[in-house]
Write an enzyme that holds these catalytic residues in place. Structure first.
Site, PDB file in Angstrom:
ATOM      1  N   ASP A 134      -1.679   6.497   6.393  1.00 26.31           N
ATOM      2  CA  ASP A 134      -2.762   5.591   5.987  1.00 26.31           C
ATOM      3  C   ASP A 134      -3.001   4.631   7.155  1.00 26.31           C
ATOM      4  O   ASP A 134      -2.150   3.802   7.471  1.00 26.31           O
ATOM      5  CB  ASP A 134      -2.315   4.827   4.732  1.00 26.31           C
ATOM      6  CG  ASP A 134      -3.310   3.749   4.292  1.00 26.31           C
ATOM      7  OD1 ASP A 134      -4.343   3.557   4.961  1.00 26.31           O
ATOM      8  OD2 ASP A 134      -3.033   3.104   3.252  1.00 26.31           O
ATOM      9  N   LYS A 185     -12.018  -2.038   6.688  1.00 29.60           N
ATOM     10  CA  LYS A 185     -11.206  -2.948   7.484  1.00 29.60           C
ATOM     11  C   LYS A 185     -11.725  -3.027   8.916  1.00 29.60           C
ATOM     12  O   LYS A 185     -11.783  -4.094   9.488  1.00 29.60           O
ATOM     13  CB  LYS A 185      -9.741  -2.500   7.491  1.00 29.60           C
ATOM     14  CG  LYS A 185      -9.152  -2.233   6.108  1.00 29.60           C
ATOM     15  CD  LYS A 185      -8.984  -3.497   5.272  1.00 29.60           C
ATOM     16  CE  LYS A 185      -8.834  -3.236   3.781  1.00 29.60           C
ATOM     17  NZ  LYS A 185      -7.647  -2.526   3.387  1.00 29.60           N
ATOM     18  N   TRP A 232       0.838  -1.211   0.000  1.00 31.24           N
ATOM     19  CA  TRP A 232       0.000   0.000   0.000  1.00 31.24           C
ATOM     20  C   TRP A 232       0.866   1.253   0.000  1.00 31.24           C
ATOM     21  O   TRP A 232       0.537   2.242  -0.666  1.00 31.24           O
ATOM     22  CB  TRP A 232      -0.969  -0.012   1.170  1.00 31.24           C
ATOM     23  CG  TRP A 232      -1.903  -1.182   1.132  1.00 31.24           C
ATOM     24  CD1 TRP A 232      -2.106  -2.092   2.129  1.00 31.24           C
ATOM     25  CD2 TRP A 232      -2.760  -1.593   0.047  1.00 31.24           C
ATOM     26  NE1 TRP A 232      -3.030  -3.023   1.729  1.00 31.24           N
ATOM     27  CE2 TRP A 232      -3.441  -2.745   0.460  1.00 31.24           C
ATOM     28  CE3 TRP A 232      -3.001  -1.096  -1.236  1.00 31.24           C
ATOM     29  CZ2 TRP A 232      -4.360  -3.415  -0.360  1.00 31.24           C
ATOM     30  CZ3 TRP A 232      -3.908  -1.766  -2.049  1.00 31.24           C
ATOM     31  CH2 TRP A 232      -4.571  -2.904  -1.615  1.00 31.24           C
TER      32      TRP A 232
HETATM   33  C1  LIG Z   1      -7.069  -2.135   2.061  1.00 28.04           C
HETATM   34  C2  LIG Z   1      -6.049  -1.094   2.154  1.00 28.04           C
HETATM   35  C3  LIG Z   1      -5.886  -0.126   1.142  1.00 28.04           C
HETATM   36  C4  LIG Z   1      -6.703  -0.130  -0.119  1.00 28.04           C
HETATM   37  O1  LIG Z   1      -8.007   0.256   0.142  1.00 28.04           O
HETATM   38  P1  LIG Z   1      -9.072   0.542  -1.016  1.00 28.04           P
HETATM   39  O2  LIG Z   1     -10.236   1.051  -0.242  1.00 28.04           O
HETATM   40  O3  LIG Z   1      -9.325  -0.761  -1.701  1.00 28.04           O
HETATM   41  O4  LIG Z   1      -8.511   1.548  -1.932  1.00 28.04           O
HETATM   42  C5  LIG Z   1      -4.929   0.842   1.336  1.00 28.04           C
HETATM   43  N1  LIG Z   1      -4.176   0.887   2.438  1.00 28.04           N
HETATM   44  C6  LIG Z   1      -4.297  -0.026   3.422  1.00 28.04           C
HETATM   45  C7  LIG Z   1      -3.427   0.057   4.632  1.00 28.04           C
HETATM   46  C8  LIG Z   1      -5.238  -1.042   3.303  1.00 28.04           C
HETATM   47  O5  LIG Z   1      -5.352  -1.956   4.284  1.00 28.04           O
END
Ligand SMILES: *Cc1c(COP(=O)(O)O)cnc(C)c1O
Length: 360
Positions: A171, A195, A101
């Site tokens: 993030d 998540k 990511w």
């Molecule tokens: C799942 C995830 C993403 C991607 O998320 P999307 O909503 O599919 O764009 C990005 N960063 C982290 C840390 C993730 O767990």
């Protein structure tokens, strides 16, 4: 009705109480005679829903007044672009690469300016968090970017990087609301909610007000300017209304449970059950160095692909689902977010012990 133990990395398990409440309100939301899904986002009823959701999140995270909370769309992926478009004034930023990511965000930022790799753990398949105490941060960098919990590799920053005065952008998709957080240490915190908070389709951005620019990079679409959404209270266009409603319910659930320190305590306890077993097992082993282990995502392997596949198959049949590791890593991964009950982890470990005894 039969519910499984769902170890999916995302979309992922939600509190059963929240789902039940949403089910009860599905056809007639509190006497409105309609579902929240069918309701105008400009209605008084919806205004209450989104306002309460924001306030509850502010309460839980202790978000200071000089930070805006935005409910946006486009997933974490759209933030990979929105962040540079809004924050890259000097067209230069530092990225710490701790997994897929972070790498994707880094690649996207390169479309808009100079994205500099400050540190990386690629040398050991992202199984640790690099030392971030003295990074080659230069004065002209607009921000330092991290992925705080690495969903795929199962690592988590235990201390935030020394950004040498630059703003920190993080993030937190897969560790959102899993433990208390000091918002003031960040310029921008964001995460997709699928998540740990709600249904896919909502991404939450918490941004310090003074960082919201009047001018973004040339050509930035109106929808991708933080200012657009900040000025409109996340109601510039039709927001992901139903998703925000569910997020609001999860915030209330967290409040009722006792807040983020209680979440953290529960998460530490749950993760310990699994990590202790992995550390003592002859068959299974964790893939992350102990000091950087995530409380949310726990990858593990047997070291034998056929044995991994056998385990996943038998676990699925026994009601422990979505344990397959990310397609880029293999092995197994148990995601044990806030809504995973302790009992789910205990039962998984009991199942693993049994499997180990049979497959020695
Ligand atoms: C799942 C995830 C993403 C991607 O998320 P999307 O909503 O599919 O764009 C990005 N960063 C982290 C840390 C993730 O767990």
């Amino acid at each position: 009705m039969s519910r499984v133990y769902n170890f999916s990395a995302g979309p992922a398990v939600l509190p059963e109480e929240v789902l039940q409440e949403a089910a009860d309100e599905m056809l007639d939301y509190r006497g409105c005679g309609m579902s929240v899904m069918e309701m105008s986002h400009r209605s008084k009823t919806y205004e209450t829903i989104i306002t309460e959701a924001e306030q509850d999140l502010r309460d839980i995270m202790n978000i200071p007044d000089n930070y805006k909370v935005l409910f946006l769309q486009g997933g974490a992926h759209l933030q990979f672009a929105m962040i540079p478009m809004n924050l890259m004034k000097n067209r230069k930023a530092g990225y710490i690469l701790t997994g897929q990511w972070a790498k994707k965000a880094f690649a996207e930022a390169k479309l808009y300016g100079e994205a500099v790799e400050l540190a990386s753990s690629a040398d050991k398949t992202f199984s640790y968090i690099p030392d971030c105490s003295d990074l080659p941060i230069t004065d002209d960098m607009d921000y330092v970017y991290i992925c705080e919990n690495n969903t795929i590799y199962g690592t988590k920053y235990k201390t935030l990087p020394n950004t040498k005065g630059k703003i920190l952008v993080s993030d937190v998709s897969s560790c959102f609301l899993s433990e208390p957080v000091d918002v003031t240490k960040y310029g921008l915190i964001y995460g997709g909610v699928q998540k740990n908070i709600g249904p896919a389709g909502v991404v939450i951005v918490i941004i310090r007000e003074d960082l919201i620019p009047d001018e973004c990079l040339p050509g930035t679409p109106t929808m991708m300017k933080y200012k657009t959404h900040a000025d409109a209270g996340s109601l510039y266009n039709t927001p992901p209304a139903y998703g925000i409603y569910i997020c609001g319910k999860v915030f209330k659930w967290i409040k009722k449970m006792g807040g983020l320190s209680v979440m953290q305590q529960r998460n530490i306890e749950k993760a310990k059950i699994l990590y202790d077993f992995l550390d003592s097992s002859q068959l299974f082993k964790g893939t992350v160095v102990p000091e950087d282990r995530s409380l949310m995502n726990v990858p593990f392997v047997t070291g034998d692909e056929e044995m991994d596949a056998k385990f996943i198959k038998e676990a699925t049949a026994a009601g422990f689902v979505s344990l397959k590791g990310h397609r880029t890593v293999g092995g197994m991964r148990a995601s044990i977010y806030n809504a995973m009950p302790k009992e789910g982890v205990e039962k998984l470990v009991a199942f693993m012990k049994e499997f180990e005894a049979k497959n020695k």
